[in-house]
Design a protein around this motif. Structure first.
Motif, PDB file in Angstrom:
ATOM      1  N   ALA A  63       3.597  10.164 -15.737  1.00  0.00           N
ATOM      2  CA  ALA A  63       3.378   9.325 -14.531  1.00  0.00           C
ATOM      3  C   ALA A  63       3.920  10.239 -13.365  1.00  0.00           C
ATOM      4  CB  ALA A  63       3.999   7.962 -14.450  1.00  0.00           C
ATOM      5  N   THR A  65       4.898   9.760  -9.481  1.00  0.00           N
ATOM      6  CA  THR A  65       5.143   8.708  -8.183  1.00  0.00           C
ATOM      7  C   THR A  65       4.344   9.318  -6.829  1.00  0.00           C
ATOM      8  OG1 THR A  65       7.272   9.365  -7.795  1.00  0.00           O
ATOM      9  CG2 THR A  65       6.841   7.570  -9.438  1.00  0.00           C
ATOM     10  N   ALA A  66       4.453   8.516  -5.843  1.00  0.00           N
ATOM     11  CA  ALA A  66       4.364   8.827  -4.479  1.00  0.00           C
ATOM     12  C   ALA A  66       5.132  10.152  -3.904  1.00  0.00           C
ATOM     13  CB  ALA A  66       4.147   7.842  -3.424  1.00  0.00           C
ATOM     14  N   ASP A  67       6.292  10.079  -4.357  1.00  0.00           N
ATOM     15  CA  ASP A  67       7.384  11.294  -3.891  1.00  0.00           C
ATOM     16  C   ASP A  67       7.532  12.537  -5.006  1.00  0.00           C
ATOM     17  OD1 ASP A  67       8.543   9.640  -5.592  1.00  0.00           O
ATOM     18  OD2 ASP A  67      10.386   9.327  -4.519  1.00  0.00           O
ATOM     19  N   ARG A  68       6.442  12.590  -5.748  1.00  0.00           N
ATOM     20  CA  ARG A  68       6.365  13.658  -6.714  1.00  0.00           C
ATOM     21  C   ARG A  68       7.496  13.602  -7.677  1.00  0.00           C
ATOM     22  NH1 ARG A  68       4.034  18.882  -3.911  1.00  0.00           N
ATOM     23  NH2 ARG A  68       2.135  17.730  -2.882  1.00  0.00           N
ATOM     24  N   GLN A 107      -0.994   9.046 -14.926  1.00  0.00           N
ATOM     25  CA  GLN A 107      -1.045   7.738 -13.907  1.00  0.00           C
ATOM     26  C   GLN A 107      -0.546   8.336 -12.744  1.00  0.00           C
ATOM     27  OE1 GLN A 107       1.529   5.126 -15.776  1.00  0.00           O
ATOM     28  NE2 GLN A 107       0.072   3.887 -16.900  1.00  0.00           N
ATOM     29  N   ALA A 108      -1.294   8.662 -11.710  1.00  0.00           N
ATOM     30  CA  ALA A 108      -0.787   9.292 -10.685  1.00  0.00           C
ATOM     31  C   ALA A 108      -1.087   8.510  -9.369  1.00  0.00           C
ATOM     32  CB  ALA A 108      -1.787  10.473 -10.276  1.00  0.00           C
ATOM     33  N   ASP A 109      -0.048   8.347  -8.433  1.00  0.00           N
ATOM     34  CA  ASP A 109       0.036   7.464  -7.323  1.00  0.00           C
ATOM     35  C   ASP A 109      -1.358   7.715  -6.484  1.00  0.00           C
ATOM     36  OD1 ASP A 109       0.918   6.745  -4.433  1.00  0.00           O
ATOM     37  OD2 ASP A 109       1.967   5.429  -5.824  1.00  0.00           O
ATOM     38  N   MET A 110      -1.969   6.811  -5.931  1.00  0.00           N
ATOM     39  CA  MET A 110      -3.043   6.732  -5.042  1.00  0.00           C
ATOM     40  C   MET A 110      -2.780   7.728  -3.836  1.00  0.00           C
ATOM     41  SD  MET A 110      -5.048   3.839  -3.175  1.00  0.00           S
ATOM     42  CE  MET A 110      -4.262   2.643  -3.853  1.00  0.00           C
ATOM     43  N   SER A 111      -1.407   7.661  -3.326  1.00  0.00           N
ATOM     44  CA  SER A 111      -1.289   8.547  -2.065  1.00  0.00           C
ATOM     45  C   SER A 111      -1.118   9.864  -2.196  1.00  0.00           C
ATOM     46  CB  SER A 111       0.042   7.840  -1.484  1.00  0.00           C
ATOM     47  OG  SER A 111       1.176   8.094  -2.235  1.00  0.00           O
ATOM     48  N   LEU A 112      -1.071  10.463  -3.410  1.00  0.00           N
ATOM     49  CA  LEU A 112      -0.702  11.793  -3.849  1.00  0.00           C
ATOM     50  C   LEU A 112      -2.033  12.702  -3.051  1.00  0.00           C
ATOM     51  CD1 LEU A 112       0.660  11.984  -7.452  1.00  0.00           C
ATOM     52  CD2 LEU A 112       1.878  12.668  -5.383  1.00  0.00           C
ATOM     53  N   GLU A 136      -7.557   2.245 -10.948  1.00  0.00           N
ATOM     54  CA  GLU A 136      -7.631   0.801 -11.004  1.00  0.00           C
ATOM     55  C   GLU A 136      -9.131   0.281 -10.650  1.00  0.00           C
ATOM     56  OE1 GLU A 136      -5.826  -2.618  -8.133  1.00  0.00           O
ATOM     57  OE2 GLU A 136      -4.292  -1.529  -8.894  1.00  0.00           O
TER      58      GLU A 136
END
Length: 138
Positions: A63, A65-68, A107-112, A136
């Motif tokens: 996974a 997150t948005a803040d890497r 699972q990568a955040d959409m904002s990346l 999603e």
């Protein structure tokens, strides 16, 4: 002469507590039946040159997150530690007679941006791992 009849008594069985008893018995047998392992016969199987290997699939969750921040199976790791950690997880690809196929579930955040995801795909390609990207459904 008037003869009085005795009133007939009705026989009843009190069954309110039987429901509780039956419930506990059912619960007991359900719990016990899941704990019992069937006794298997040990049989020596014959050999065959055309038999297919059994492939077991194991998933590794990765996974971002948005803040890497990177997580492998809920364990936080740095980016430079991802490749050695994945390599150590998949170094033993055989377990008995079965071969293990590892699949990395990303699972990568959409904002990346796209580059961190591509870097992770490159790591999986270097280790010859399959990678699936979670999305999603709309």
């Amino acid at each position: 002469m008037k003869i009085e009849r005795r009133k007939t008594r009705l026989a009843e069985v009190y069954t309110a507590s039987l429901n509780d008893i039956m419930f506990f018995l059912l619960l007991f047998f359900l719990i016990i039946s899941t704990m019992v392992t069937p006794v298997a016969l040990k049989v020596m199987l014959p050999h065959s040159s055309t038999a297919e290997k059994v492939i077991t699939k194991k998933n590794i969750m990765l996974a971002v997150t948005a803040d890497r921040q990177y997580f492998i199976d809920d364990r936080k790791v740095e980016f430079k530690e991802i490749e050695p950690a994945l390599a150590s997880m998949v170094k033993n690809k055989k377990e008995g007679n079965a071969e293990i196929e590892y699949v990395v579930l990303l699972q990568a955040d959409m904002s990346l941006n796209l580059q961190p995801v591509v870097d992770l795909i490159d790591i999986a390609n270097r280790l010859q791992l399959k990678m699936l990207l979670f999305v999603e459904k709309k």
